[in-house]
Enzyme design. Structure first.
Site, PDB file in Angstrom:
ATOM      1  N   LYS A   1     -20.156  -1.234   3.745  1.00  0.00           N
ATOM      2  CA  LYS A   1     -18.925  -0.903   3.868  1.00  0.00           C
ATOM      3  C   LYS A   1     -18.061  -0.736   2.600  1.00  0.00           C
ATOM      4  CE  LYS A   1     -15.123  -1.371   6.406  1.00  0.00           C
ATOM      5  NZ  LYS A   1     -14.897   0.148   6.027  1.00  0.00           N
TER       6      LYS A   1
ATOM      7  N   LYS B   1     -18.065  -9.335  -1.958  1.00  0.00           N
ATOM      8  CA  LYS B   1     -16.752  -9.829  -1.337  1.00  0.00           C
ATOM      9  C   LYS B   1     -17.151  -9.892   0.405  1.00  0.00           C
ATOM     10  CE  LYS B   1     -13.013  -7.519  -2.655  1.00  0.00           C
ATOM     11  NZ  LYS B   1     -12.086  -6.419  -2.969  1.00  0.00           N
TER      12      LYS B   1
ATOM     13  N   LYS C   1     -19.868   2.123  -1.422  1.00  0.00           N
ATOM     14  CA  LYS C   1     -18.339   2.564  -2.076  1.00  0.00           C
ATOM     15  C   LYS C   1     -18.863   4.326  -2.206  1.00  0.00           C
ATOM     16  CE  LYS C   1     -14.574   1.821  -3.856  1.00  0.00           C
ATOM     17  NZ  LYS C   1     -13.561   0.861  -3.145  1.00  0.00           N
TER      18      LYS C   1
ATOM     19  N   THR D   1      -3.994  -6.505   2.484  1.00  0.00           N
ATOM     20  CA  THR D   1      -4.284  -6.949   1.256  1.00  0.00           C
ATOM     21  C   THR D   1      -3.324  -8.153   0.791  1.00  0.00           C
ATOM     22  OG1 THR D   1      -5.724  -5.193   0.946  1.00  0.00           O
ATOM     23  CG2 THR D   1      -5.409  -6.467  -0.960  1.00  0.00           C
TER      24      THR D   1
ATOM     25  N   ASN E   1       1.572  -1.112  -2.656  1.00  0.00           N
ATOM     26  CA  ASN E   1       1.126  -1.596  -1.385  1.00  0.00           C
ATOM     27  C   ASN E   1       0.853  -3.169  -1.352  1.00  0.00           C
ATOM     28  OD1 ASN E   1      -1.232  -2.149   0.380  1.00  0.00           O
ATOM     29  ND2 ASN E   1      -0.214  -0.685   1.435  1.00  0.00           N
TER      30      ASN E   1
ATOM     31  N   SER F   1     -10.214  -4.152   7.932  1.00  0.00           N
ATOM     32  CA  SER F   1     -11.018  -3.274   8.260  1.00  0.00           C
ATOM     33  C   SER F   1     -12.451  -3.688   9.338  1.00  0.00           C
ATOM     34  CB  SER F   1     -11.699  -2.846   6.908  1.00  0.00           C
ATOM     35  OG  SER F   1     -11.008  -1.664   6.328  1.00  0.00           O
TER      36      SER F   1
HETATM   37  P1  NAD Z   1      -0.387   1.261  -5.717  1.00  0.00           P
HETATM   38  O1  NAD Z   1      -0.736   2.410  -6.336  1.00  0.00           O
HETATM   39  O2  NAD Z   1       0.462   1.153  -4.285  1.00  0.00           O
HETATM   40  O3  NAD Z   1       0.363   0.157  -6.593  1.00  0.00           O
HETATM   41  C1  NAD Z   1       0.206  -0.013  -7.857  1.00  0.00           C
HETATM   42  C2  NAD Z   1       1.306  -0.742  -8.568  1.00  0.00           C
HETATM   43  O4  NAD Z   1       1.008  -1.124  -9.892  1.00  0.00           O
HETATM   44  C3  NAD Z   1       2.595   0.052  -8.682  1.00  0.00           C
HETATM   45  O5  NAD Z   1       3.890  -0.779  -8.640  1.00  0.00           O
HETATM   46  C4  NAD Z   1       2.555   0.700 -10.118  1.00  0.00           C
HETATM   47  O6  NAD Z   1       3.630   1.027 -10.773  1.00  0.00           O
HETATM   48  C5  NAD Z   1       2.084  -0.660 -10.711  1.00  0.00           C
HETATM   49  N1  NAD Z   1       1.463  -0.415 -12.220  1.00  0.00           N
HETATM   50  C6  NAD Z   1       0.570   0.479 -12.553  1.00  0.00           C
HETATM   51  N2  NAD Z   1       0.239   0.428 -13.963  1.00  0.00           N
HETATM   52  C7  NAD Z   1       0.901  -0.737 -14.238  1.00  0.00           C
HETATM   53  C8  NAD Z   1       1.124  -1.456 -15.405  1.00  0.00           C
HETATM   54  N3  NAD Z   1       0.570  -1.164 -16.704  1.00  0.00           N
HETATM   55  N4  NAD Z   1       1.892  -2.561 -15.355  1.00  0.00           N
HETATM   56  C9  NAD Z   1       2.765  -3.108 -14.481  1.00  0.00           C
HETATM   57  N5  NAD Z   1       2.571  -2.408 -13.222  1.00  0.00           N
HETATM   58  C10 NAD Z   1       1.753  -1.275 -13.210  1.00  0.00           C
HETATM   59  O7  NAD Z   1      -1.876   0.447  -5.557  1.00  0.00           O
HETATM   60  P2  NAD Z   1      -2.168  -0.523  -4.585  1.00  0.00           P
HETATM   61  O8  NAD Z   1      -2.676  -0.261  -3.323  1.00  0.00           O
HETATM   62  O9  NAD Z   1      -0.962  -1.711  -4.417  1.00  0.00           O
HETATM   63  O10 NAD Z   1      -3.259  -1.354  -5.486  1.00  0.00           O
HETATM   64  C11 NAD Z   1      -3.087  -2.460  -6.438  1.00  0.00           C
HETATM   65  C12 NAD Z   1      -4.429  -2.743  -6.972  1.00  0.00           C
HETATM   66  O11 NAD Z   1      -4.992  -3.645  -5.748  1.00  0.00           O
HETATM   67  C13 NAD Z   1      -5.464  -1.858  -7.331  1.00  0.00           C
HETATM   68  O12 NAD Z   1      -6.094  -2.120  -8.463  1.00  0.00           O
HETATM   69  C14 NAD Z   1      -6.353  -1.548  -6.075  1.00  0.00           C
HETATM   70  O13 NAD Z   1      -7.558  -1.235  -6.452  1.00  0.00           O
HETATM   71  C15 NAD Z   1      -6.377  -3.027  -5.593  1.00  0.00           C
HETATM   72  N6  NAD Z   1      -6.705  -3.364  -4.368  1.00  0.00           N
HETATM   73  C16 NAD Z   1      -5.942  -2.565  -3.183  1.00  0.00           C
HETATM   74  C17 NAD Z   1      -6.379  -2.868  -2.121  1.00  0.00           C
HETATM   75  C18 NAD Z   1      -5.669  -2.293  -0.847  1.00  0.00           C
HETATM   76  O14 NAD Z   1      -5.859  -2.621   0.399  1.00  0.00           O
HETATM   77  N7  NAD Z   1      -4.573  -1.435  -1.181  1.00  0.00           N
HETATM   78  C19 NAD Z   1      -7.426  -3.784  -1.520  1.00  0.00           C
HETATM   79  C20 NAD Z   1      -8.130  -4.484  -2.689  1.00  0.00           C
HETATM   80  C21 NAD Z   1      -7.771  -4.020  -3.742  1.00  0.00           C
END
Ligand code: NAD
Length: 400
Positions: free
Chosen positions: A62, A86, A98, A182, A213, A343
């Site tokens: 996955k 995880k 992945k 998440t 998100n 998921s």
């Molecule tokens: P996203 O792109 O929707 O949001 C990222 C946010 O981080 C934005 O607000 C952006 O402005 C901010 N950001 C970027 N650089 C920054 C900095 N230097 N300082 C402060 N803020 C900063 O991404 P997301 O989907 O919210 O994912 C966030 C993190 O969580 C990522 O590392 C992603 O890999 C991880 N993640 C996401 C999911 C998911 O379901 N979306 C699941 C597990 C892990």
């Protein structure tokens, strides 16, 4: 070897040694079961593409598919390995995989992105499926891309297999509750941790790095489910906004607002993005990007509790430094597992032909994360381990 792969392997090695595993056993855990290295074509150009299948010990592989110019085979290996840990850490009947394509999607038009997505699914068709390997969206991939991929995959195998991909659009068999999962899961893990410390009645303050998100739905969940946790600061890649009497993020149906557009922050003077680390708050939630807390920023951390919602937002050096200062870190393998849990629920709905309400999905998510958090805390207390060490050791034991 890239830093992310090194960090993942070092953390596993450390946990495995505590469990008394010998070198041969450790190598067997680190080794990937299969790797698919190929090229996909779109708009007349070829792009390197990967799918790494790390472990199927607990169930089908996955893991998401990332479209990004920085994708490398080592990065995909690291993320596949961490997914194995995880899914095991939260007890899902799934393994770890992945995928990625080395491409800057901004250089492609809509039709070329579709061509690329279909080519990727076509190439992998013999190696994936609801009982083999179940890809999902990740960075720069979304439900539209997954819809194209599953259509192409089903055309290749000549039959329907709706559980072969997750993160589909709702009309194509996607699950209610996936988008918020998440962030919502992160709030549940934090709430459960505070409950275990008999701390859930006392008002605590929260600073949040990242308002995409994950950060947005984390903040929404606090607002609706945890009135004793007060959001006092949020940041994005440009700025930090601090409002000590609490930030009201409001309700926003169908879109995620930018912090600068929140009515409640209109009168707040924005600070530089990095100011979030030093904000006076009990809890710092890291929902932006990897390695955010590192040797340069670790000295600024004021909070006593840190929550890893991004993948690997605290470097190993910073982790050791913070643990030495008696800080508590809620680790990514459990804190951000909400996405892969829903998921898994999508896959279960697809393979059983059921369609669950958002309430049912949220209730299942809650049960799985509360159980995983309780087990992690208990193991950590009984064996004098950090929460991350506890989560990794529990995961390794489940991969026997
Ligand atoms: P996203 O792109 O929707 O949001 C990222 C946010 O981080 C934005 O607000 C952006 O402005 C901010 N950001 C970027 N650089 C920054 C900095 N230097 N300082 C402060 N803020 C900063 O991404 P997301 O989907 O919210 O994912 C966030 C993190 O969580 C990522 O590392 C992603 O890999 C991880 N993640 C996401 C999911 C998911 O379901 N979306 C699941 C597990 C892990």
């Amino acid at each position: 070897m890239n830093i992310m792969l090194q960090t993942a392997q070092d953390t596993i090695r450390e946990a495995a040694k505590k469990l008394g595993y010998d070198e041969e056993k450790i190598q067997a855990i680190l080794e990937v079961e299969a790797e698919h290295i190929f090229e996909v074509e779109a708009g007349g150009k070829k792009y390197p593409a990967y799918r790494v299948q790390h472990s199927s010990k607990r169930g089908p592989y996955k893991g998401g598919i990332r479209f990004h110019p920085d994708v490398s085979l080592d990065e995909v290996r690291a993320l596949a390995t961490l997914m194995t840990l995880k899914t095991a850490a939260v007890g899902l009947p799934l393994g770890g995989g992945k995928g990625g394509v080395v491409v800057d999607v901004r250089s492609l038009n809509h039709g070329e992105i579709e061509e690329l997505s279909r080519a990727y699914a076509r190439h992998l068709a013999p190696h994936i499926g609801s009982q083999k390997d179940i890809p999902a969206p990740d960075v720069n991939t979304n439900s539209q891309i997954i819809d194209w991929m599953i259509e192409e995959f089903e055309a290749q195998i000549g039959q329907a297999d709706p559980g072969a991909f997750t993160g589909k659009s709702i009309s194509r068999g996607g699950s209610e509750g996936r988008e918020a999962a998440t962030g919502r899961g992160g709030a549940i893990v934090l709430g459960e941790f505070l409950k275990s410390k008999k701390n859930d009645k006392k008002p605590l303050t929260v600073a949040l790095q990242g308002f995409g998100n994950v950060g947005y739905f984390f903040a929404q969940t606090l607002r609706h489910m945890y009135p004793n946790l007060k959001l006092v600061a949020i940041s994005n890649s440009k700025n930090t906004w601090v409002k000590t009497d609490g930030v009201d993020i409001g309700d926003h149906v169908g879109h995620i607002p930018r912090p600068e557009n929140l009515a409640d922050l209109a009168a707040v003077k924005p600070l530089p993005s990095d100011a979030i680390f030093g904000v006076k708050a009990d809890i710092l939630v890291l929902a932006a990007l990897e390695n955010a807390v590192n040797s340069k920023t670790m000295n600024q951390i004021g909070a006593d509790i840190l929550v890893e919602l991004a993948n690997g937002p605290i470097t190993r050096e910073a982790e050791k430094f913070l643990l030495g200062r008696q800080k508590i870190i809620l680790p990514d393998v459990v804190a951000n597992a909400g996405g892969v849990i829903v998921s898994c629920l999508e896959w279960q709905q697809n393979t059983s032909g059921e369609k669950w309400s958002e309430e049912k999905v949220n209730s299942e998510l809650n049960d799985i994360l509360v159980k995983a958090t309780k087990e992690m805390i208990l193991y950590s207390e009984r064996n004098h381990r950090s929460l991350k060490q506890a989560a990794f050791e529990l995961a390794l034991e489940r991969l026997q």
